[in-house]
Each structure stands twice: as structure tokens, then as C-alpha cells.
Design a protein around this motif. Structure first.
Motif, PDB file in Angstrom:
ATOM      1  N   HIS A 160       0.819  -1.214   0.000  1.00 40.97           N
ATOM      2  CA  HIS A 160       0.000   0.000   0.000  1.00 40.97           C
ATOM      3  C   HIS A 160       0.853   1.265   0.000  1.00 40.97           C
ATOM      4  CE1 HIS A 160      -4.243  -1.281   0.406  1.00 40.97           C
ATOM      5  NE2 HIS A 160      -3.707  -2.413   0.854  1.00 40.97           N
ATOM      6  N   VAL A 161       1.901   1.284   0.806  1.00 40.05           N
ATOM      7  CA  VAL A 161       2.755   2.473   0.874  1.00 40.05           C
ATOM      8  C   VAL A 161       3.483   2.682  -0.449  1.00 40.05           C
ATOM      9  CG1 VAL A 161       4.794   3.460   1.995  1.00 40.05           C
ATOM     10  CG2 VAL A 161       2.981   2.436   3.379  1.00 40.05           C
ATOM     11  N   ARG A 162       3.967   1.622  -1.049  1.00 40.97           N
ATOM     12  CA  ARG A 162       4.642   1.746  -2.347  1.00 40.97           C
ATOM     13  C   ARG A 162       3.689   2.242  -3.427  1.00 40.97           C
ATOM     14  NH1 ARG A 162       8.091  -3.830  -1.729  1.00 40.97           N
ATOM     15  NH2 ARG A 162      10.098  -2.894  -1.170  1.00 40.97           N
ATOM     16  N   ALA A 163       2.393   1.936  -3.264  1.00 43.92           N
ATOM     17  CA  ALA A 163       1.393   2.384  -4.240  1.00 43.92           C
ATOM     18  C   ALA A 163       0.990   3.838  -4.018  1.00 43.92           C
ATOM     19  CB  ALA A 163       0.162   1.502  -4.164  1.00 43.92           C
ATOM     20  N   GLY A 164       1.511   4.458  -2.963  1.00 42.88           N
ATOM     21  CA  GLY A 164       1.183   5.854  -2.692  1.00 42.88           C
ATOM     22  C   GLY A 164       0.345   6.054  -1.441  1.00 42.88           C
ATOM     23  N   GLY A 165       0.070   4.976  -0.712  1.00 44.52           N
ATOM     24  CA  GLY A 165      -0.739   5.085   0.489  1.00 44.52           C
ATOM     25  C   GLY A 165       0.038   5.628   1.673  1.00 44.52           C
ATOM     26  N   ARG A 166      -0.704   6.145   2.636  1.00 47.45           N
ATOM     27  CA  ARG A 166      -0.124   6.685   3.870  1.00 47.45           C
ATOM     28  C   ARG A 166      -0.834   6.054   5.064  1.00 47.45           C
ATOM     29  NH1 ARG A 166      -1.786  10.829   7.282  1.00 47.45           N
ATOM     30  NH2 ARG A 166      -3.507  11.324   5.855  1.00 47.45           N
ATOM     31  N   ILE A 167      -0.062   5.486   5.977  1.00 42.71           N
ATOM     32  CA  ILE A 167      -0.642   4.910   7.187  1.00 42.71           C
ATOM     33  C   ILE A 167      -1.154   6.036   8.076  1.00 42.71           C
ATOM     34  CG2 ILE A 167      -0.141   3.612   9.297  1.00 42.71           C
ATOM     35  CD1 ILE A 167       1.864   1.980   7.674  1.00 42.71           C
ATOM     36  N   VAL A 168      -2.434   5.955   8.463  1.00 42.13           N
ATOM     37  CA  VAL A 168      -3.069   7.024   9.221  1.00 42.13           C
ATOM     38  C   VAL A 168      -3.207   6.663  10.699  1.00 42.13           C
ATOM     39  CG1 VAL A 168      -5.153   8.440   9.449  1.00 42.13           C
ATOM     40  CG2 VAL A 168      -4.335   7.776   7.176  1.00 42.13           C
ATOM     41  N   LYS A 169      -3.784   5.508  10.998  1.00 44.97           N
ATOM     42  CA  LYS A 169      -4.074   5.131  12.376  1.00 44.97           C
ATOM     43  C   LYS A 169      -4.492   3.673  12.414  1.00 44.97           C
ATOM     44  CE  LYS A 169      -8.310   6.019  13.916  1.00 44.97           C
ATOM     45  NZ  LYS A 169      -9.542   6.706  14.368  1.00 44.97           N
ATOM     46  N   VAL A 170      -4.629   3.158  13.611  1.00 48.62           N
ATOM     47  CA  VAL A 170      -5.158   1.807  13.806  1.00 48.62           C
ATOM     48  C   VAL A 170      -6.668   1.883  14.003  1.00 48.62           C
ATOM     49  CG1 VAL A 170      -5.224  -0.135  15.442  1.00 48.62           C
ATOM     50  CG2 VAL A 170      -3.027   0.831  14.719  1.00 48.62           C
ATOM     51  N   ALA A 171      -7.376   0.938  13.411  1.00 51.03           N
ATOM     52  CA  ALA A 171      -8.807   0.742  13.682  1.00 51.03           C
ATOM     53  C   ALA A 171      -8.891  -0.423  14.668  1.00 51.03           C
ATOM     54  CB  ALA A 171      -9.562   0.422  12.400  1.00 51.03           C
ATOM     55  N   PRO A 172      -9.026  -0.153  15.978  1.00 50.43           N
ATOM     56  CA  PRO A 172      -8.882  -1.213  16.982  1.00 50.43           C
ATOM     57  C   PRO A 172      -9.987  -2.252  16.989  1.00 50.43           C
ATOM     58  CG  PRO A 172      -9.504   0.860  18.017  1.00 50.43           C
ATOM     59  CD  PRO A 172      -9.208   1.176  16.589  1.00 50.43           C
ATOM     60  N   ARG A 173     -11.173  -1.931  16.436  1.00 50.81           N
ATOM     61  CA  ARG A 173     -12.268  -2.908  16.414  1.00 50.81           C
ATOM     62  C   ARG A 173     -12.857  -2.964  15.005  1.00 50.81           C
ATOM     63  NH1 ARG A 173     -16.936   0.035  16.607  1.00 50.81           N
ATOM     64  NH2 ARG A 173     -16.795   2.168  17.408  1.00 50.81           N
ATOM     65  N   SER A 174     -12.007  -3.283  14.052  1.00 48.73           N
ATOM     66  CA  SER A 174     -12.399  -3.218  12.651  1.00 48.73           C
ATOM     67  C   SER A 174     -13.399  -4.299  12.270  1.00 48.73           C
ATOM     68  CB  SER A 174     -11.164  -3.333  11.764  1.00 48.73           C
ATOM     69  OG  SER A 174     -11.465  -2.996  10.431  1.00 48.73           O
ATOM     70  N   MET A 175     -13.276  -5.471  12.875  1.00 48.78           N
ATOM     71  CA  MET A 175     -14.189  -6.578  12.596  1.00 48.78           C
ATOM     72  C   MET A 175     -14.446  -7.329  13.898  1.00 48.78           C
ATOM     73  SD  MET A 175     -13.593  -9.986  10.214  1.00 48.78           S
ATOM     74  CE  MET A 175     -13.788  -9.174   8.633  1.00 48.78           C
ATOM     75  N   VAL A 176     -15.708  -7.682  14.141  1.00 49.84           N
ATOM     76  CA  VAL A 176     -16.059  -8.420  15.356  1.00 49.84           C
ATOM     77  C   VAL A 176     -16.802  -9.695  14.955  1.00 49.84           C
ATOM     78  CG1 VAL A 176     -17.322  -8.391  17.541  1.00 49.84           C
ATOM     79  CG2 VAL A 176     -16.209  -6.289  16.712  1.00 49.84           C
ATOM     80  N   VAL A 177     -16.278 -10.817  15.408  1.00 49.91           N
ATOM     81  CA  VAL A 177     -16.900 -12.113  15.135  1.00 49.91           C
ATOM     82  C   VAL A 177     -17.188 -12.786  16.472  1.00 49.91           C
ATOM     83  CG1 VAL A 177     -16.654 -14.380  14.050  1.00 49.91           C
ATOM     84  CG2 VAL A 177     -15.661 -12.361  12.953  1.00 49.91           C
ATOM     85  N   ALA A 178     -18.454 -13.058  16.748  1.00 46.22           N
ATOM     86  CA  ALA A 178     -18.859 -13.716  17.995  1.00 46.22           C
ATOM     87  C   ALA A 178     -19.553 -15.032  17.672  1.00 46.22           C
ATOM     88  CB  ALA A 178     -19.796 -12.804  18.791  1.00 46.22           C
ATOM     89  N   GLY A 179     -19.378 -15.999  18.537  1.00 46.20           N
ATOM     90  CA  GLY A 179     -20.041 -17.285  18.321  1.00 46.20           C
ATOM     91  C   GLY A 179     -20.038 -18.119  19.580  1.00 46.20           C
ATOM     92  N   THR A 180     -20.824 -19.178  19.572  1.00 45.96           N
ATOM     93  CA  THR A 180     -20.785 -20.132  20.664  1.00 45.96           C
ATOM     94  C   THR A 180     -19.466 -20.898  20.595  1.00 45.96           C
ATOM     95  OG1 THR A 180     -21.770 -21.921  19.382  1.00 45.96           O
ATOM     96  CG2 THR A 180     -23.291 -20.414  20.532  1.00 45.96           C
ATOM     97  N   LEU A 181     -19.149 -21.608  21.651  1.00 44.42           N
ATOM     98  CA  LEU A 181     -17.907 -22.386  21.641  1.00 44.42           C
ATOM     99  C   LEU A 181     -17.975 -23.496  20.592  1.00 44.42           C
ATOM    100  CD1 LEU A 181     -17.065 -22.586  25.442  1.00 44.42           C
ATOM    101  CD2 LEU A 181     -16.528 -20.804  23.764  1.00 44.42           C
ATOM    102  N   ALA A 182     -19.155 -24.067  20.401  1.00 48.64           N
ATOM    103  CA  ALA A 182     -19.313 -25.106  19.364  1.00 48.64           C
ATOM    104  C   ALA A 182     -19.055 -24.518  17.978  1.00 48.64           C
ATOM    105  CB  ALA A 182     -20.708 -25.717  19.445  1.00 48.64           C
ATOM    106  N   GLU A 183     -19.539 -23.300  17.752  1.00 45.01           N
ATOM    107  CA  GLU A 183     -19.306 -22.665  16.455  1.00 45.01           C
ATOM    108  C   GLU A 183     -17.821 -22.399  16.248  1.00 45.01           C
ATOM    109  OE1 GLU A 183     -23.434 -20.232  15.564  1.00 45.01           O
ATOM    110  OE2 GLU A 183     -22.033 -19.400  17.040  1.00 45.01           O
ATOM    111  N   TRP A 184     -17.164 -21.875  17.273  1.00 46.18           N
ATOM    112  CA  TRP A 184     -15.737 -21.609  17.129  1.00 46.18           C
ATOM    113  C   TRP A 184     -14.939 -22.889  16.915  1.00 46.18           C
ATOM    114  CZ3 TRP A 184     -12.926 -17.565  15.921  1.00 46.18           C
ATOM    115  CH2 TRP A 184     -13.495 -16.293  16.049  1.00 46.18           C
ATOM    116  N   ARG A 185     -15.348 -23.975  17.564  1.00 50.97           N
ATOM    117  CA  ARG A 185     -14.662 -25.244  17.325  1.00 50.97           C
ATOM    118  C   ARG A 185     -14.820 -25.688  15.873  1.00 50.97           C
ATOM    119  NH1 ARG A 185     -17.605 -26.868  22.584  1.00 50.97           N
ATOM    120  NH2 ARG A 185     -16.075 -26.276  24.186  1.00 50.97           N
TER     121      ARG A 185
END
Length: 249
Positions: A177-202
């Protein structure tokens, strides 16, 4: 390699195989409920915002795809909610007929057997060109660093700031991304949230999820929080916001 990169609107024949490509995404990444606000309607509603690539040596077989979404910003600040937030805001704008003023990349996916062959930088360049063609002056991206999963306990702020001797980011995908001209701005600390039961995670990971506490999962950028007493586990993925300023015309 002679890649042909177009929009899905220009190559609608790819719609039926768009999500069938052999890729390297971990299974749990497909379980974010916010994703359906874009992916379930992408072929019909966002065909100009989805890029598809095939090779002249094997025409009609998808090599890579790239997706982005226009959304309505609330202010100049890029949201801490990253990927989930821009999808939700983009969907709400479409449902309510609101004008969009920003555009965010969502993913670049390269077929597994073509990883490391130079496809990714070309897809980044194509996203930039298409975003400019659509009238935007900036393309933002909640980037998922591709080596962060090797050290899930390292804070993303520390990881994203790490550089090589030449000053470029330590992480290979951030470097693209940086080589393509991008600039790092900041961290998105909760960009994606995935929740499930323990059976689902297994079922998603093959891990036992039998102890309360942080669980390291292959492919995850941070530990998954497991609560055996309450039968659930939650993954909160941090991403890195990158800004690409665009040249019109």
C-alpha cells in the motif's frame, strides 16, 4: 503474466464464481454478520465497485477480485470501527438514498496458486484508478496486515509502526500500500467483530475452546476471547487505516 482487470459490471459472467475462488482466508473470517450488508448484494448493487481479474493465458478463470464500498462519513476522522463501520454506513446510505462522500476498499483476494506473483500491487493500482474514475479524491482502506497473525499478542499500534532499514513498513501488505502511494493514518482497533458459541468456534477453527481466557487461533491477528461459563467466544480484529490520495483524470 497478462492480467485483464475490469469491473464486475463489465464482466458480469464472473458473478456466479466470484466467491468460489480458492483463497487463503481463515474460515472464521466468513462469520462477521456485518459482511452480508455488502457481500449478499454486491453483484447487483455494487458491480461498479467490484474488480475482477483473469489471465489471458486462462481466460474466464478468476485470478483475483477486489471490493470497495462508497459510504457517508460523519466527520473527517476515519472510524475506529474500520471495516464493519464503513460497510454499515455504506449500506445505510444506499437504503436511505443518502449521498456518499468517501470510498473504502474492503478486500483484495488473490487465488491461492497466484499468491506472491505480483497480482496484489496491480489490484491496488486498479482500485485507485477505479475510485478516481468514480469521482473520489481519496481511497481509504482498513488494511489487514498479512504477517500480523504470526504475533497475535503484539499490539497493532506497535506492529503498524514497525519499519525496515529502508523506512518502509515491516509488514509486506502494508508495504504494498505504501509503495502504491498510500499513507498509514491510524489503527482501527475494532475493525471486525466475530462472535459465536464455543461449538461454532470449534467448527470454524478446529481448536478446543475449553478454557476461559485468550485463545490463539491460526490466521487471527489477535487472541480470541473465550468464556466457557457463558458459552461464547469473541474475536475483535484490529486493522490499519491507510489513505490513498487520488489523481483525477
Amino acid at each position: 503474466m497478462s492480467l485483464r482487470i475490469t469491473t464486475l459490471a463489465e464482466r458480469p459472467e464472473f458473478a456466479s464464481s466470484l466467491w468460489d475462488m480458492d483463497d487463503a482466508w481463515p474460515a472464521f473470517m466468513m462469520e462477521d454478520p456485518i459482511a452480508d450488508l455488502f457481500y449478499a448484494i454486491a453483484e447487483q448493487a455494487y458491480a461498479d465497485y467490484v474488480l475482477v481479474a483473469d489471465d489471458e493465458a486462462e481466460p474466464g478463470r478468476l485470478v483475483a477480485r477486489a471490493c470497495m464500498i462508497p459510504y457517508t462519513s460523519k466527520d473527517a476522522e476515519l472510524p475506529d470501527g474500520g471495516w464493519d463501520t464503513v460497510i454499515r454506513r455504506g449500506w445505510l446510505a444506499r437504503e436511505r438514498g443518502l449521498a456518499t462522500d468517501r470510498i473504502s476498499a474492503l478486500e483484495i483476494t488473490v487465488r491461492r496458486d497466484r499468491l506472491g506473483t505480483g497480482v496484489s500491487p496491480r489490484m491496488v493500482a486498479a482500485l485507485r484508478e477505479q475510485a478516481a474514475r468514480l469521482g473520489f479524491t481519496e481511497l481509504v482502506a482498513p488494511v489487514r496486515p498479512n504477517q500480523k497473525h504470526l504475533e497475535p499478542h503484539t499490539p497493532m499500534t506497535e506492529y503498524a509502526a514497525r519499519t525496515r532499514a529502508d523506512g518502509l513498513p515491516y509488514d509486506a501488505w502494508l508495504r504494498v500500500h505504501v509503495r502504491a502511494g498510500g499513507r498509514i493514518v491510524k489503527v482501527a482497533p475494532r475493525s471486525m467483530v466475530v462472535a459465536g458459541t464455543l461449538a461454532e468456534w470449534r467448527s470454524w477453527t478446529g481448536s478446543p475452546f475449553d478454557r476461559t481466557g485468550p485463545v490463539e487461533v491460526p490466521g487471527a491477528l489477535a487472541p480470541v476471547h473465550c468464556d466457557v461459563t457463558h458459552d461464547h467466544a469473541v474475536y475483535v480484529e484490529p486493522n490499519v487505516w491507510v489513505s490513498h490520495l487520488l489523481t483525477q483524470g
